[in-house]
Design a protein around this motif. Structure first.
Motif, mmCIF file in Angstrom:
data_model
loop_
_atom_site.group_PDB
_atom_site.id
_atom_site.type_symbol
_atom_site.label_atom_id
_atom_site.label_comp_id
_atom_site.label_asym_id
_atom_site.label_seq_id
_atom_site.Cartn_x
_atom_site.Cartn_y
_atom_site.Cartn_z
ATOM 1 N N GLU A 1 5.042 38.661 -34.170
ATOM 2 C CA GLU A 1 6.328 39.312 -33.931
ATOM 3 C C GLU A 1 7.437 38.283 -33.709
ATOM 4 O O GLU A 1 8.581 38.487 -34.135
ATOM 5 C CB GLU A 1 6.224 40.242 -32.734
ATOM 6 C CG GLU A 1 5.395 41.487 -32.993
ATOM 7 C CD GLU A 1 5.303 42.365 -31.778
ATOM 8 O OE1 GLU A 1 6.244 43.141 -31.536
ATOM 9 O OE2 GLU A 1 4.295 42.262 -31.049
ATOM 10 N N LEU A 2 7.106 37.168 -33.060
ATOM 11 C CA LEU A 2 8.090 36.108 -32.861
ATOM 12 C C LEU A 2 8.528 35.523 -34.195
ATOM 13 O O LEU A 2 9.721 35.235 -34.403
ATOM 14 C CB LEU A 2 7.503 35.006 -31.968
ATOM 15 C CG LEU A 2 8.418 33.818 -31.667
ATOM 16 C CD1 LEU A 2 9.668 34.272 -30.917
ATOM 17 C CD2 LEU A 2 7.667 32.754 -30.867
ATOM 18 N N LEU A 3 7.574 35.362 -35.116
ATOM 19 C CA LEU A 3 7.914 34.833 -36.430
ATOM 20 C C LEU A 3 8.816 35.806 -37.193
ATOM 21 O O LEU A 3 9.721 35.381 -37.922
ATOM 22 C CB LEU A 3 6.638 34.532 -37.225
ATOM 23 C CG LEU A 3 6.814 33.888 -38.604
ATOM 24 C CD1 LEU A 3 7.719 32.671 -38.536
ATOM 25 C CD2 LEU A 3 5.455 33.519 -39.193
ATOM 26 N N PHE B 1 3.114 28.747 -36.208
ATOM 27 C CA PHE B 1 3.796 29.378 -35.078
ATOM 28 C C PHE B 1 2.813 29.768 -33.981
ATOM 29 O O PHE B 1 3.220 30.026 -32.854
ATOM 30 C CB PHE B 1 4.538 30.629 -35.562
ATOM 31 C CG PHE B 1 6.039 30.543 -35.452
ATOM 32 C CD1 PHE B 1 6.740 29.522 -36.077
ATOM 33 C CD2 PHE B 1 6.758 31.483 -34.742
ATOM 34 C CE1 PHE B 1 8.122 29.439 -35.993
ATOM 35 C CE2 PHE B 1 8.140 31.419 -34.654
ATOM 36 C CZ PHE B 1 8.826 30.397 -35.272
ATOM 37 N N SER C 1 16.584 35.758 -37.239
ATOM 38 C CA SER C 1 17.565 34.725 -36.903
ATOM 39 C C SER C 1 18.209 34.167 -38.169
ATOM 40 O O SER C 1 19.423 33.930 -38.202
ATOM 41 C CB SER C 1 16.888 33.592 -36.121
ATOM 42 O OG SER C 1 16.377 34.056 -34.889
ATOM 43 N N LYS D 1 10.979 37.762 -35.736
ATOM 44 C CA LYS D 1 12.285 37.595 -35.097
ATOM 45 C C LYS D 1 12.963 36.306 -35.555
ATOM 46 O O LYS D 1 14.193 36.231 -35.628
ATOM 47 C CB LYS D 1 12.131 37.628 -33.578
ATOM 48 C CG LYS D 1 11.754 39.000 -33.048
ATOM 49 C CD LYS D 1 11.559 39.005 -31.551
ATOM 50 C CE LYS D 1 11.178 40.398 -31.060
ATOM 51 N NZ LYS D 1 10.924 40.440 -29.608
ATOM 52 N N PHE D 2 12.149 35.304 -35.866
ATOM 53 C CA PHE D 2 12.692 34.065 -36.419
ATOM 54 C C PHE D 2 13.331 34.346 -37.778
ATOM 55 O O PHE D 2 14.389 33.799 -38.110
ATOM 56 C CB PHE D 2 11.577 33.026 -36.547
ATOM 57 C CG PHE D 2 12.044 31.655 -36.913
ATOM 58 C CD1 PHE D 2 12.969 30.981 -36.137
ATOM 59 C CD2 PHE D 2 11.546 31.020 -38.038
ATOM 60 C CE1 PHE D 2 13.398 29.701 -36.474
ATOM 61 C CE2 PHE D 2 11.965 29.742 -38.383
ATOM 62 C CZ PHE D 2 12.893 29.092 -37.593
ATOM 63 N N SER E 1 10.224 34.063 -43.585
ATOM 64 C CA SER E 1 11.226 33.555 -42.647
ATOM 65 C C SER E 1 12.520 33.056 -43.284
ATOM 66 O O SER E 1 13.367 32.510 -42.585
ATOM 67 C CB SER E 1 10.612 32.432 -41.791
ATOM 68 O OG SER E 1 10.091 31.397 -42.613
ATOM 69 N N ASP F 1 -0.522 36.747 -31.602
ATOM 70 C CA ASP F 1 0.474 37.118 -30.595
ATOM 71 C C ASP F 1 1.851 36.537 -30.913
ATOM 72 O O ASP F 1 2.841 36.903 -30.269
ATOM 73 C CB ASP F 1 0.031 36.677 -29.196
ATOM 74 C CG ASP F 1 -0.105 35.172 -29.062
ATOM 75 O OD1 ASP F 1 -0.615 34.530 -30.009
ATOM 76 O OD2 ASP F 1 0.290 34.628 -28.019
ATOM 77 N N LYS F 2 1.933 35.655 -31.921
ATOM 78 C CA LYS F 2 3.216 35.070 -32.313
ATOM 79 C C LYS F 2 3.761 35.654 -33.621
ATOM 80 O O LYS F 2 4.801 35.214 -34.094
ATOM 81 C CB LYS F 2 3.062 33.550 -32.462
ATOM 82 C CG LYS F 2 2.676 32.834 -31.164
ATOM 83 C CD LYS F 2 3.749 33.020 -30.106
ATOM 84 C CE LYS F 2 3.498 32.140 -28.882
ATOM 85 N NZ LYS F 2 2.272 32.538 -28.137
#
Length: 203
Positions: free
Chosen positions: A174-176, A167, A182, A178-179, A121, A171-172
């Motif tokens: 992909e969100l990580l 996180f 960011s 995307k983080f 990240s 299921d999270k």
């Protein structure tokens, strides 16, 4: 811990260096033991180089920091990783390991290892030196294995991060990723520079 690092570029090299300083044994797993990126890492304490399969057999923890589409070639060389912890430090923000959305999903489908997404990240500069104004920045992780998360959390602290925040489950993942995008957006695309990082604060 005995840690195999597959991917000895900037991220893998930074983590290998800091973990070596904390007393961990680092086994670099490479395609060619005589010619590989990061050969200078052998100057670190308790660091040796092996073929990928040999490095894996010597370790209980495996960090993967490679381009996502290279994972299929690497998986063929891992051997039996049942019960081992694999830390996925990749980001499929530009290329995905089709048909999988991320390397994490590929690893959980094709191996019997306990997998966690972590150390993806922020930039390698923050891996090498995670201290800002005397305080460690935060690392983040995601995945279904509590054991793998426990290992990742300890290694994040050993690397100098102040915490490793969860996180969530798979299921999270992909969100990580995307983080991570960011951070890339702010640091590179928006021109704020790579010496910036995320820190969670509470009131």
């Amino acid at each position: 811990m005995n840690i195999t690092i597959i991917g000895t570029g900037n991220v893998g090299g930074a983590l290998a260096t800091n973990w070596s300083k904390k007393g961990h044994t680092i086994n670099l797993g490479v395609q060619d033991v005589n010619n590989f990126k990061g050969i200078e890492l052998l100057k670190n304490e308790s660091t040796k180089v092996f073929s990928i399969n040999e490095a894996v057999t010597k370790s209980e923890v495996i960090l993967i920091a490679i381009p996502p589409t290279a994972i299929f070639n690497i998986i063929e060389k891992l051997g039996d990783v049942s019960g081992k912890v694999i830390i996925d430090a990749t980001n499929a923000v530009r290329q995905t390991p089709e048909p999988y959305k991320t390397v994490y999903h590929c690893l959980t489908d094709k191996t019997q290892a306990e997998v966690v997404k972590c150390f993806n990240s922020t930039g390698f500069e923050n891996m090498l030196n995670p201290i800002y104004n005397g305080e460690g920045i935060d690392m983040f992780m995601a995945g279904d294995s509590e054991r793998a998360k426990s290992v990742a959390r300890q290694l994040a602290l050993d690397n100098g991060f102040s915490s490793c925040l969860d996180f969530g489950m798979s299921d999270k993942v992909e969100l990580l990723e995307k983080f991570a995008l960011s951070w890339i957006n702010l640091a590179i695309m928006q021109g704020h520079g790579r010496n910036m990082a995320f820190k969670v604060v509470w009131r």
